[in-house]
Design a protein around this motif. Structure first.
Motif, PDB file in Angstrom:
ATOM      1  N   GLU A  84      22.223  61.699  33.088  1.00 36.75           N
ATOM      2  CA  GLU A  84      23.396  61.922  32.263  1.00 36.75           C
ATOM      3  C   GLU A  84      24.601  61.207  32.870  1.00 36.75           C
ATOM      4  OE1 GLU A  84      25.719  65.887  30.799  1.00 36.75           O
ATOM      5  OE2 GLU A  84      23.533  65.998  30.903  1.00 36.75           O
ATOM      6  N   ASP A  85      25.469  60.694  32.042  1.00 36.51           N
ATOM      7  CA  ASP A  85      26.643  59.958  32.492  1.00 36.51           C
ATOM      8  C   ASP A  85      27.544  60.860  33.334  1.00 36.51           C
ATOM      9  OD1 ASP A  85      28.463  57.697  32.441  1.00 36.51           O
ATOM     10  OD2 ASP A  85      29.710  58.941  31.115  1.00 36.51           O
ATOM     11  N   LEU A  86      28.051  60.291  34.465  1.00 38.00           N
ATOM     12  CA  LEU A  86      28.925  61.075  35.348  1.00 38.00           C
ATOM     13  C   LEU A  86      30.160  61.582  34.618  1.00 38.00           C
ATOM     14  CD1 LEU A  86      28.895  59.295  38.822  1.00 38.00           C
ATOM     15  CD2 LEU A  86      28.040  61.548  38.250  1.00 38.00           C
ATOM     16  N   GLY A  87      30.714  60.748  33.755  1.00 36.97           N
ATOM     17  CA  GLY A  87      31.898  61.164  33.006  1.00 36.97           C
ATOM     18  C   GLY A  87      31.616  62.371  32.126  1.00 36.97           C
ATOM     19  N   HIS A  88      30.438  62.391  31.544  1.00 34.79           N
ATOM     20  CA  HIS A  88      30.055  63.528  30.704  1.00 34.79           C
ATOM     21  C   HIS A  88      29.902  64.789  31.553  1.00 34.79           C
ATOM     22  CE1 HIS A  88      27.754  66.235  28.256  1.00 34.79           C
ATOM     23  NE2 HIS A  88      27.742  65.416  27.222  1.00 34.79           N
ATOM     24  N   ILE A  89      29.259  64.646  32.718  1.00 33.95           N
ATOM     25  CA  ILE A  89      29.091  65.800  33.617  1.00 33.95           C
ATOM     26  C   ILE A  89      30.456  66.288  34.106  1.00 33.95           C
ATOM     27  CG2 ILE A  89      28.085  66.612  35.793  1.00 33.95           C
ATOM     28  CD1 ILE A  89      25.885  64.506  35.428  1.00 33.95           C
ATOM     29  N   GLU A  90      31.366  65.353  34.414  1.00 33.92           N
ATOM     30  CA  GLU A  90      32.724  65.731  34.852  1.00 33.92           C
ATOM     31  C   GLU A  90      33.420  66.577  33.795  1.00 33.92           C
ATOM     32  OE1 GLU A  90      34.422  62.154  37.638  1.00 33.92           O
ATOM     33  OE2 GLU A  90      34.227  61.744  35.497  1.00 33.92           O
ATOM     34  N   ARG A  91      33.376  66.105  32.557  1.00 37.48           N
ATOM     35  CA  ARG A  91      34.045  66.841  31.477  1.00 37.48           C
ATOM     36  C   ARG A  91      33.372  68.183  31.217  1.00 37.48           C
ATOM     37  NH1 ARG A  91      33.984  61.630  29.769  1.00 37.48           N
ATOM     38  NH2 ARG A  91      32.177  61.910  28.429  1.00 37.48           N
ATOM     39  N   ARG A  92      32.064  68.199  31.277  1.00 34.70           N
ATOM     40  CA  ARG A  92      31.299  69.415  30.971  1.00 34.70           C
ATOM     41  C   ARG A  92      31.554  70.528  31.978  1.00 34.70           C
ATOM     42  NH1 ARG A  92      24.814  69.152  30.809  1.00 34.70           N
ATOM     43  NH2 ARG A  92      24.389  71.368  30.950  1.00 34.70           N
ATOM     44  N   PHE A  93      31.647  70.161  33.264  1.00 34.93           N
ATOM     45  CA  PHE A  93      31.804  71.183  34.300  1.00 34.93           C
ATOM     46  C   PHE A  93      33.210  71.216  34.898  1.00 34.93           C
ATOM     47  CE2 PHE A  93      27.249  70.335  34.207  1.00 34.93           C
ATOM     48  CZ  PHE A  93      26.753  71.629  34.105  1.00 34.93           C
TER      49      PHE A  93
END
Length: 135
Positions: free
Chosen positions: A17-26
């Motif tokens: 999963e894209d790091l940016g997506h993980i950043e926003r998600r958590f």
């Protein structure tokens, strides 16, 4: 942080999963994601936050190794193989008919010289790699 959240982060990271997506998600930074993944999976992840001007460049020994490999493979090694191919395909009439078996010596010497250059280049690359790990 809870273990469940860390496990979800690791699972998302492992799934690609894209790091940016993980950043926003958590709601955490990329370096924190890498730290969690490294801590939980016991893998050391290097985070280099220095500006690109300060990052290490190709070392002189690595550059010399690459050049030696290229020269060794393209120059003497390929030349020696070509010399022997011409010698055998022409049924010993070429490249120099008066040398007779001396043509074998020339071709094999070229191949040996190319091999020495190539091996030296590989050794230099390995030295550069070990210096980079240590330094």
């Amino acid at each position: 942080m809870s273990l469940d959240r860390d496990e979800e982060i690791i699972a998302a990271y492992a799934a690609g999963e894209d790091l940016g997506h993980i950043e926003r998600r958590f709601g955490i930074s990329a370096s924190e994601i890498r730290r969690i993944v490294a801590t939980e999976t016991e893998i050391k992840v290097a985070t280099d936050n220095r500006p690109s001007a300060q990052r290490p460049r190709v070392t002189p020994s690595a550059a010399a190794g690459i050049v030696l490999i290229a020269i060794g493979l393209v120059g003497p090694c390929a030349g020696g193989i070509l010399w022997l191919a011409v010698y055998y395909l022409s049924e010993t009439a070429y490249p120099v008919s008066s040398w007779q078996e001396g043509n074998l010596a020339v071709g094999l010497s070229g191949m040996c010289a190319g091999s020495v250059l190539t091996v030296t280049g590989v050794v230099l690359l390995l030295v550069a790699r070990s210096q980079r790990r240590d330094g």
